[in-house]
Scaffold this motif. Sequence first.
Motif, PDB file in Angstrom:
ATOM      1  N   LEU A   1     124.821 -74.405 -32.587  1.00 55.54           N
ATOM      2  CA  LEU A   1     124.018 -73.789 -31.528  1.00 55.54           C
ATOM      3  C   LEU A   1     122.740 -73.145 -32.051  1.00 55.54           C
ATOM      4  O   LEU A   1     121.723 -73.128 -31.351  1.00 55.54           O
ATOM      5  CB  LEU A   1     124.861 -72.762 -30.767  1.00 55.54           C
ATOM      6  N   PHE A   2     122.778 -72.622 -33.276  1.00 50.00           N
ATOM      7  CA  PHE A   2     121.545 -72.062 -33.830  1.00 50.00           C
ATOM      8  C   PHE A   2     120.480 -73.153 -33.956  1.00 50.00           C
ATOM      9  O   PHE A   2     119.290 -72.904 -33.732  1.00 50.00           O
ATOM     10  CB  PHE A   2     121.799 -71.446 -35.211  1.00 50.00           C
ATOM     11  N   VAL A   3     120.895 -74.370 -34.318  1.00 45.63           N
ATOM     12  CA  VAL A   3     119.952 -75.485 -34.447  1.00 45.63           C
ATOM     13  C   VAL A   3     119.421 -75.882 -33.076  1.00 45.63           C
ATOM     14  O   VAL A   3     118.215 -76.090 -32.895  1.00 45.63           O
ATOM     15  CB  VAL A   3     120.607 -76.689 -35.149  1.00 45.63           C
ATOM     16  N   LYS A   4     120.316 -76.018 -32.098  1.00 44.54           N
ATOM     17  CA  LYS A   4     119.893 -76.365 -30.731  1.00 44.54           C
ATOM     18  C   LYS A   4     118.938 -75.306 -30.187  1.00 44.54           C
ATOM     19  O   LYS A   4     117.970 -75.626 -29.481  1.00 44.54           O
ATOM     20  CB  LYS A   4     121.114 -76.482 -29.826  1.00 44.54           C
ATOM     21  N   GLN A   5     119.208 -74.059 -30.506  1.00 40.46           N
ATOM     22  CA  GLN A   5     118.344 -72.955 -30.104  1.00 40.46           C
ATOM     23  C   GLN A   5     116.973 -73.089 -30.758  1.00 40.46           C
ATOM     24  O   GLN A   5     115.925 -72.946 -30.100  1.00 40.46           O
ATOM     25  CB  GLN A   5     119.012 -71.649 -30.538  1.00 40.46           C
ATOM     26  N   GLY A   6     116.960 -73.431 -32.053  1.00 41.55           N
ATOM     27  CA  GLY A   6     115.705 -73.534 -32.787  1.00 41.55           C
ATOM     28  C   GLY A   6     114.833 -74.690 -32.335  1.00 41.55           C
ATOM     29  O   GLY A   6     113.604 -74.597 -32.382  1.00 41.55           O
ATOM     30  N   ILE A   7     115.459 -75.779 -31.898  1.00 39.26           N
ATOM     31  CA  ILE A   7     114.695 -76.953 -31.448  1.00 39.26           C
ATOM     32  C   ILE A   7     113.781 -76.606 -30.285  1.00 39.26           C
ATOM     33  O   ILE A   7     112.692 -77.171 -30.130  1.00 39.26           O
ATOM     34  CB  ILE A   7     115.654 -78.095 -31.063  1.00 39.26           C
ATOM     35  N   THR A   8     114.177 -75.651 -29.446  1.00 35.74           N
ATOM     36  CA  THR A   8     113.400 -75.310 -28.251  1.00 35.74           C
ATOM     37  C   THR A   8     112.201 -74.415 -28.563  1.00 35.74           C
ATOM     38  O   THR A   8     111.308 -74.269 -27.734  1.00 35.74           O
ATOM     39  CB  THR A   8     114.285 -74.579 -27.222  1.00 35.74           C
ATOM     40  N   LEU A   9     112.164 -73.803 -29.757  1.00 37.52           N
ATOM     41  CA  LEU A   9     111.128 -72.820 -30.072  1.00 37.52           C
ATOM     42  C   LEU A   9     109.915 -73.465 -30.735  1.00 37.52           C
ATOM     43  O   LEU A   9     109.936 -74.631 -31.136  1.00 37.52           O
ATOM     44  CB  LEU A   9     111.711 -71.738 -30.986  1.00 37.52           C
ATOM     45  N   ASP A  10     108.848 -72.684 -30.853  1.00 38.91           N
ATOM     46  CA  ASP A  10     107.621 -73.138 -31.511  1.00 38.91           C
ATOM     47  C   ASP A  10     107.886 -73.204 -33.010  1.00 38.91           C
ATOM     48  O   ASP A  10     108.062 -72.181 -33.681  1.00 38.91           O
ATOM     49  CB  ASP A  10     106.490 -72.144 -31.216  1.00 38.91           C
ATOM     50  N   ARG A  11     107.893 -74.426 -33.563  1.00 42.77           N
ATOM     51  CA  ARG A  11     108.271 -74.633 -34.958  1.00 42.77           C
ATOM     52  C   ARG A  11     107.069 -74.900 -35.865  1.00 42.77           C
ATOM     53  O   ARG A  11     107.235 -75.313 -36.998  1.00 42.77           O
ATOM     54  CB  ARG A  11     109.267 -75.795 -35.052  1.00 42.77           C
ATOM     55  N   HIS A  12     105.877 -74.647 -35.373  1.00 40.86           N
ATOM     56  CA  HIS A  12     104.683 -74.918 -36.182  1.00 40.86           C
ATOM     57  C   HIS A  12     104.482 -73.844 -37.249  1.00 40.86           C
ATOM     58  O   HIS A  12     104.651 -72.650 -37.004  1.00 40.86           O
ATOM     59  CB  HIS A  12     103.439 -74.994 -35.289  1.00 40.86           C
ATOM     60  N   PHE A  13     104.142 -74.320 -38.436  1.00 39.75           N
ATOM     61  CA  PHE A  13     103.789 -73.437 -39.539  1.00 39.75           C
ATOM     62  C   PHE A  13     102.428 -73.914 -40.022  1.00 39.75           C
ATOM     63  O   PHE A  13     102.314 -74.898 -40.750  1.00 39.75           O
ATOM     64  CB  PHE A  13     104.837 -73.540 -40.652  1.00 39.75           C
ATOM     65  N   GLY A  14     101.381 -73.229 -39.567  1.00 42.44           N
ATOM     66  CA  GLY A  14     100.033 -73.733 -39.786  1.00 42.44           C
ATOM     67  C   GLY A  14      99.667 -74.694 -38.665  1.00 42.44           C
ATOM     68  O   GLY A  14     100.346 -74.800 -37.639  1.00 42.44           O
ATOM     69  N   SER A  15      98.633 -75.447 -38.865  1.00 42.32           N
ATOM     70  CA  SER A  15      98.141 -76.321 -37.795  1.00 42.32           C
ATOM     71  C   SER A  15      98.802 -77.686 -37.774  1.00 42.32           C
ATOM     72  O   SER A  15      98.893 -78.321 -36.719  1.00 42.32           O
ATOM     73  CB  SER A  15      96.626 -76.501 -37.932  1.00 42.32           C
ATOM     74  N   ASN A  16      99.305 -78.156 -38.925  1.00 40.71           N
ATOM     75  CA  ASN A  16      99.810 -79.527 -38.997  1.00 40.71           C
ATOM     76  C   ASN A  16     101.300 -79.645 -39.295  1.00 40.71           C
ATOM     77  O   ASN A  16     101.906 -80.669 -38.986  1.00 40.71           O
ATOM     78  CB  ASN A  16      99.029 -80.312 -40.080  1.00 40.71           C
ATOM     79  N   PHE A  17     101.888 -78.632 -39.912  1.00 40.43           N
ATOM     80  CA  PHE A  17     103.287 -78.743 -40.357  1.00 40.43           C
ATOM     81  C   PHE A  17     104.238 -78.177 -39.316  1.00 40.43           C
ATOM     82  O   PHE A  17     104.037 -77.074 -38.803  1.00 40.43           O
ATOM     83  CB  PHE A  17     103.478 -78.014 -41.686  1.00 40.43           C
ATOM     84  N   GLN A  18     105.286 -78.954 -39.000  1.00 40.52           N
ATOM     85  CA  GLN A  18     106.311 -78.504 -38.056  1.00 40.52           C
ATOM     86  C   GLN A  18     107.648 -78.383 -38.786  1.00 40.52           C
ATOM     87  O   GLN A  18     108.113 -79.336 -39.410  1.00 40.52           O
ATOM     88  CB  GLN A  18     106.441 -79.473 -36.876  1.00 40.52           C
ATOM     89  N   ILE A  19     108.258 -77.213 -38.724  1.00 45.34           N
ATOM     90  CA  ILE A  19     109.502 -76.932 -39.447  1.00 45.34           C
ATOM     91  C   ILE A  19     110.681 -77.587 -38.728  1.00 45.34           C
ATOM     92  O   ILE A  19     110.871 -77.377 -37.526  1.00 45.34           O
ATOM     93  CB  ILE A  19     109.750 -75.410 -39.518  1.00 45.34           C
ATOM     94  N   PRO A  20     111.486 -78.403 -39.425  1.00 47.04           N
ATOM     95  CA  PRO A  20     112.719 -78.909 -38.806  1.00 47.04           C
ATOM     96  C   PRO A  20     113.636 -77.725 -38.454  1.00 47.04           C
ATOM     97  O   PRO A  20     113.803 -76.804 -39.257  1.00 47.04           O
ATOM     98  CB  PRO A  20     113.338 -79.780 -39.904  1.00 47.04           C
ATOM     99  N   ALA A  21     114.213 -77.750 -37.274  1.00 45.63           N
ATOM    100  CA  ALA A  21     115.045 -76.618 -36.839  1.00 45.63           C
ATOM    101  C   ALA A  21     116.192 -76.361 -37.806  1.00 45.63           C
ATOM    102  O   ALA A  21     116.555 -75.210 -38.085  1.00 45.63           O
ATOM    103  CB  ALA A  21     115.584 -76.884 -35.435  1.00 45.63           C
ATOM    104  N   ALA A  22     116.777 -77.432 -38.339  1.00 45.68           N
ATOM    105  CA  ALA A  22     117.916 -77.267 -39.242  1.00 45.68           C
ATOM    106  C   ALA A  22     117.521 -76.640 -40.574  1.00 45.68           C
ATOM    107  O   ALA A  22     118.380 -76.129 -41.298  1.00 45.68           O
ATOM    108  CB  ALA A  22     118.579 -78.620 -39.492  1.00 45.68           C
ATOM    109  N   SER A  23     116.207 -76.640 -40.902  1.00 42.49           N
ATOM    110  CA  SER A  23     115.773 -76.064 -42.169  1.00 42.49           C
ATOM    111  C   SER A  23     115.882 -74.552 -42.191  1.00 42.49           C
ATOM    112  O   SER A  23     115.837 -73.937 -43.265  1.00 42.49           O
ATOM    113  CB  SER A  23     114.325 -76.472 -42.473  1.00 42.49           C
ATOM    114  N   LEU A  24     116.012 -73.932 -41.034  1.00 43.19           N
ATOM    115  CA  LEU A  24     116.213 -72.488 -41.032  1.00 43.19           C
ATOM    116  C   LEU A  24     117.508 -72.109 -41.746  1.00 43.19           C
ATOM    117  O   LEU A  24     117.665 -70.988 -42.212  1.00 43.19           O
ATOM    118  CB  LEU A  24     116.235 -71.947 -39.600  1.00 43.19           C
TER     119      LEU A  24
END
Length: 584
Positions: A347-370
């Motif tokens: 559920l933490f991963v499903k929760q993270g997928i819905t949030l803004d995962r951008h780190f900088g202008s081009n990189f998007q953090i995979p939710a599971a990487s948290l």
Amino acid sequence: MESKDYTQDGTVDLQGQPVLAAKTGKWKACSFLVGYEAFERMAFYGIASNLVVYLTTQLHEDTVSSVTNVNNWSGSVWITPIIGAYVADSYLGRFWTFTVSSLIYVIGMVLLTMAVSVKFLKPTCVNGVCNKATPSQIAFFYTSLYIIAVGAGGTKPNISTFGADQFDDFNPHEKKLKVSFFNWWMFSAFTGALFATLGLVYIQENLGWGLGYGIPTVGLMLSLVIFYIGTPLYRHKARRTGHPTGDIFRVLVGAFANRKLVLPSHPSELHEFDQQYYITTGKRRVHHTAVFGFLDKAAIKQEGKDSKSRALCTVTQVEEAKLVLGMTMIWLVTLIPSTIWAQINTLFVKQGITLDRHFGSNFQIPAASLGSFVTLSMLVSVPMYDRYFVPLMRKKTGNPRGITLLQRLGIGFVIQILAIAIAYAVEVKRIHVIRVHQIRRPEETVPMSIFYLLPQYALLGIADVFNAIGLLEFFYDQSPEDMQSLGTTFFTSGIGVGNFLNSFLVTMVDKITGRNEGKSWIGKNVNDSHLDYYYGFLLILSALNLLAFLGASKKYIYKRESVDIEEKCVQMEAKPLDLSPLRV
């Protein structure tokens, strides 16, 4: 060559011959083992941390089904060690059980890599959108996963205990080294998990699932080669009992058969072998305790009966049965904390997928990487715990571990409650942002940084330094001498049952809250659900479980054992520090 040059705990080499203490074991031998543990953790977390994403994006499973399947597989990985430990303790020994099982594990990883790489074995995808998998593709994928679970059943309970076997309990210097063993053993495991959650998850989502699974497969093969290079340095525990679990059942049967008999006034009147027996066999004698007194009836001497008859058990056998019952009592209160831990990959991963995962202008953090922040907090906390916390508390308590094993668990459970409380608060805020921006569709991004989830991940990592490592050490340390592989399965099975329990709770909560066309707390659309209610439910369960843990801890009595050598009874070093129930 003098006998003092050999290990004092009776360990032998692979051919069954006594081993020299100076040339075998200790960290020199363990250095060949930690590589496997790091790569195995990398493989496991490389699958588990992102499996829910693969199931939903590639196999088109809904939220409840994907979470349930992840929990069921993870639960199987942690439950199957019961079988592997039994085989090791009763038949093959730790080394050969690990050898066979590790090969099965590698086969499973190869098949899984094929399942996500070979064209006809995986769903076809166009512009990132995948067609529904065929039944044969689904069957091949899940078969590969569960072959890995079978292999893990023989590796998980034996590799860590095999590592602990490299330290001689009767050598004061090695006994001191062993106090830190499980801390640094888990440190190596966390290192592998960190690479999985940071590197493999990104590779899987951006460079391909085949490469993401192929890297740990190759690493696992390499680590096995390194493991076998260290074979001449390994110490092996000689099995002194054919089927140690049989003694436990004998005690239960004997106590029931003698249930109407009256216990003698003093424990010394119960049946026990003489000192010479323990000198000859090298077995450790376990001293009598008052807990679970009804089992003492299995050792009552009866007039007119042979004291060595099959039905008569020794005090040591009775006390070993008491140890297992005591560990079961503690095991029961670890299930809810394991359920909380299961949220990290679901559920933490499903929760993270819905949030803004951008780190900088081009990189998007995979939710599971948290999940890497769980590992990072562990990697930072383990050295601090071992180098600063333990010495500080050792000066205050006189305990070589700093605090007792159960106190360590209790601190971890409290930190875990704080983590789930923060998860609840963050989810309340996420739902508030959803309402303010009138978000309804599941693919819409909630304008809220994914780093809001960081505290709950970090706290769970700190909690694991206390309760995960503490549980592994507790169950190894408190197990009967000939059941230490089985003993560690209390740790693995607790995680497994926790995953199954989470699967059950998710399914039942979804059915109950979603009936009569109501809004499910855990619906397919996480943006239109109530995960905050579910987290609140888990918070209440955790608080109640903490109370149960405190009650169980007060009743628990630590193991007391000694070894008889040349007409002398030597109390096991450091054991007297844990004689009384935990004072909380």
